[in-house]
Design a protein around this motif. Structure first.
Motif, PDB file in Angstrom:
ATOM      1  N   ALA A  31       0.861  -1.178   0.000  1.00 51.55           N
ATOM      2  CA  ALA A  31       0.000   0.000   0.000  1.00 51.55           C
ATOM      3  C   ALA A  31       0.898   1.229   0.000  1.00 51.55           C
ATOM      4  CB  ALA A  31      -0.922   0.002   1.214  1.00 51.55           C
ATOM      5  N   VAL A  34     -12.016  -0.543   1.771  1.00 53.19           N
ATOM      6  CA  VAL A  34     -10.912  -1.424   2.153  1.00 53.19           C
ATOM      7  C   VAL A  34     -11.032  -1.727   3.642  1.00 53.19           C
ATOM      8  CG1 VAL A  34      -8.412  -1.672   2.344  1.00 53.19           C
ATOM      9  CG2 VAL A  34      -9.402  -0.506   0.362  1.00 53.19           C
ATOM     10  N   THR A  78       2.578  -0.923   4.154  1.00 51.95           N
ATOM     11  CA  THR A  78       2.858   0.288   3.391  1.00 51.95           C
ATOM     12  C   THR A  78       4.327   0.391   3.009  1.00 51.95           C
ATOM     13  OG1 THR A  78       3.489   1.825   5.166  1.00 51.95           O
ATOM     14  CG2 THR A  78       1.125   1.462   4.806  1.00 51.95           C
ATOM     15  N   LEU A 104      -3.908   7.841   4.341  1.00 50.79           N
ATOM     16  CA  LEU A 104      -4.100   6.635   3.528  1.00 50.79           C
ATOM     17  C   LEU A 104      -5.211   5.764   4.112  1.00 50.79           C
ATOM     18  CD1 LEU A 104      -3.436   4.379   1.479  1.00 50.79           C
ATOM     19  CD2 LEU A 104      -1.639   3.622   3.072  1.00 50.79           C
ATOM     20  N   ARG A 132      -8.693   7.312   3.534  1.00 50.35           N
ATOM     21  CA  ARG A 132      -9.156   7.156   2.147  1.00 50.35           C
ATOM     22  C   ARG A 132      -9.550   5.708   1.869  1.00 50.35           C
ATOM     23  NH1 ARG A 132      -4.372   9.968   1.183  1.00 50.35           N
ATOM     24  NH2 ARG A 132      -3.455   8.126   0.197  1.00 50.35           N
ATOM     25  N   ALA A 133      -8.721   4.773   2.355  1.00 48.83           N
ATOM     26  CA  ALA A 133      -8.971   3.358   2.083  1.00 48.83           C
ATOM     27  C   ALA A 133     -10.271   2.889   2.737  1.00 48.83           C
ATOM     28  CB  ALA A 133      -7.792   2.526   2.573  1.00 48.83           C
ATOM     29  N   GLU A 145      -6.096   8.532  -5.420  1.00 48.52           N
ATOM     30  CA  GLU A 145      -7.385   7.841  -5.484  1.00 48.52           C
ATOM     31  C   GLU A 145      -7.259   6.528  -6.257  1.00 48.52           C
ATOM     32  OE1 GLU A 145      -7.932  11.951  -4.405  1.00 48.52           O
ATOM     33  OE2 GLU A 145      -7.000  11.079  -6.202  1.00 48.52           O
ATOM     34  N   ASP A 205      -4.582   4.731  -6.458  1.00 49.17           N
ATOM     35  CA  ASP A 205      -3.863   3.788  -5.597  1.00 49.17           C
ATOM     36  C   ASP A 205      -4.826   3.061  -4.666  1.00 49.17           C
ATOM     37  OD1 ASP A 205      -1.396   4.421  -6.661  1.00 49.17           O
ATOM     38  OD2 ASP A 205      -0.937   5.931  -5.146  1.00 49.17           O
ATOM     39  N   VAL A 206      -5.796   3.781  -4.121  1.00 44.07           N
ATOM     40  CA  VAL A 206      -6.775   3.153  -3.228  1.00 44.07           C
ATOM     41  C   VAL A 206      -7.670   2.194  -4.002  1.00 44.07           C
ATOM     42  CG1 VAL A 206      -8.790   3.594  -1.768  1.00 44.07           C
ATOM     43  CG2 VAL A 206      -6.738   4.998  -1.515  1.00 44.07           C
ATOM     44  N   GLU A 207      -8.038   2.551  -5.237  1.00 38.13           N
ATOM     45  CA  GLU A 207      -8.837   1.647  -6.066  1.00 38.13           C
ATOM     46  C   GLU A 207      -8.082   0.342  -6.323  1.00 38.13           C
ATOM     47  OE1 GLU A 207      -9.772   3.759  -9.595  1.00 38.13           O
ATOM     48  OE2 GLU A 207     -11.032   5.253  -8.592  1.00 38.13           O
TER      49      GLU A 207
END
Length: 322
Positions: free
Chosen positions: A162, A214, A193, A205, A208-209, A174, A176-178
């Motif tokens: 991650a 996630v 990470t 992070l 957002r995740a 964004e 990266d989270v997808e």
């Protein structure tokens, strides 16, 4: 009327689990490096980590030494190896063979990575090769499914990478989270990470995740920031500017001892910020050196679960003829 479930009938579970602890090592390049590495392994073993990650070179460049190190950790120590595996430029059949070999050795944790793109673009387009970590996760699960009867005493845990800061090849954080969410849907169990330099990057992070769906643990990867050269190099590789105050302090250090003191303090601050943000564990990138990693661990004073002492596995006895 059906009987109450065990969940309904038993007392409530503890509110939180102990903080997980893990280290990262890389296979030695020569005999001198091997001697130094095994001194580090013995020191780290005394801290009773939950697992030790073993890196894997680009395109499997150190495959044999990585497999040998994982095997020795299993047979000569009480440590549990988490084997890195990269997929770019390697076919599904080749990877399935490697995965099977890892499982046959007793490895039950794999960190599924795409790997660095080769300098020759044609190598990445090798017929039948896998292009993304998501493909590798799905392959591991297929191999696991075929061997399920052999794994009744321990299924495979799959980890992924991650990125607290934007991946250098990504269009956005964004995206990266997808990608992380897609890895979870393919069967990832946890994420570690990449190195970060600013306290808010890990927290941002995770926020957002979680908003994206996630739910797997996201473990902060922390590097002892004791070497100015290494910090600057990682800043270039990650595309993230290290803290200028840290760079200045390391640059002004009179000797290695002062540089180590400054770097350990900065690393502890990062790790504590991540733990305050709810991190379920700490993963320490050791660079095969134990001193700074143990300094960080000592200052963090993590509460570790008490476990029965586990001795090293004895060597097989020699056959004696009557």
């Amino acid at each position: 009327m059906s009987p109450p479930s065990l969940i309904q009938a038993t007392a409530s579970t503890p509110a939180s689990a102990p903080i997980a602890l893990s280290y990262e090592l890389f296979p030695p390049r020569n005999e001198a490096a091997a001697a130094s590495l095994w001194a580090t392994i013995r020191e780290l073993e005394s801290t009773n980590p939950d697992y030790v990650a073993v890196t894997y070179g680009a395109n499997g460049s150190n495959r044999d030494t990585a497999l040998e190190l994982s095997h020795r950790l299993l047979t000569e120590t009480s440590l549990r190896p988490l084997a890195h595996l990269t997929c770019v430029g390697t076919t599904a059949d080749e990877l399935a063979e490697i995965i099977s070999e890892l499982l046959d050795h007793g490895v039950r944790g794999i960190l599924a990575l795409r790997g660095d793109l080769p300098k020759d673009p044609a190598a990445a387009r090798k017929p039948g090769s896998l292009a993304y970590a998501q493909d590798l996760i799905e392959l591991i699960r297929r191999v696991e499914q075929r061997r399920s009867a052999l794994l009744c005493a321990g299924k495979v845990a799959i980890g992924v990478a991650a990125y607290p800061a934007k991946h250098p090849e990504s269009p956005s954080i964004e995206h990266d989270v997808e990608v992380l969410l897609a890895k979870q849907r393919s069967g990832a169990d946890f994420a570690i990470t990449q190195v970060f330099f600013h306290a808010d990057q890990y927290k941002d992070l995770v926020t957002r995740a979680r908003r994206a769906g996630v739910s797997i643990p996201i473990i902060p990867g922390v590097m002892p920031l004791t070497s100015l050269r290494r910090v600057e190099r990682l800043g270039v590789l990650t595309g993230v500017e290290p803290d200028p105050k840290l760079l200045d302090a390391l640059g002004r250090a009179d000797d290695a001892a002062e540089s180590r003191r400054i770097g350990v303090a900065a690393t502890v601050d990062l790790a504590r910020a991540a733990l305050d943000a709810g991190a379920p564990g700490i993963h320490l990138y050791t660079f095969n050196e134990h001193a700074a990693a143990l300094d960080v661990l000592d200052k963090l004073q993590l509460l570790r679960p008490s476990r029965p002492a586990v001795g090293r596995r004895p060597a097989a006895p020699e056959l004696v003829q009557a």
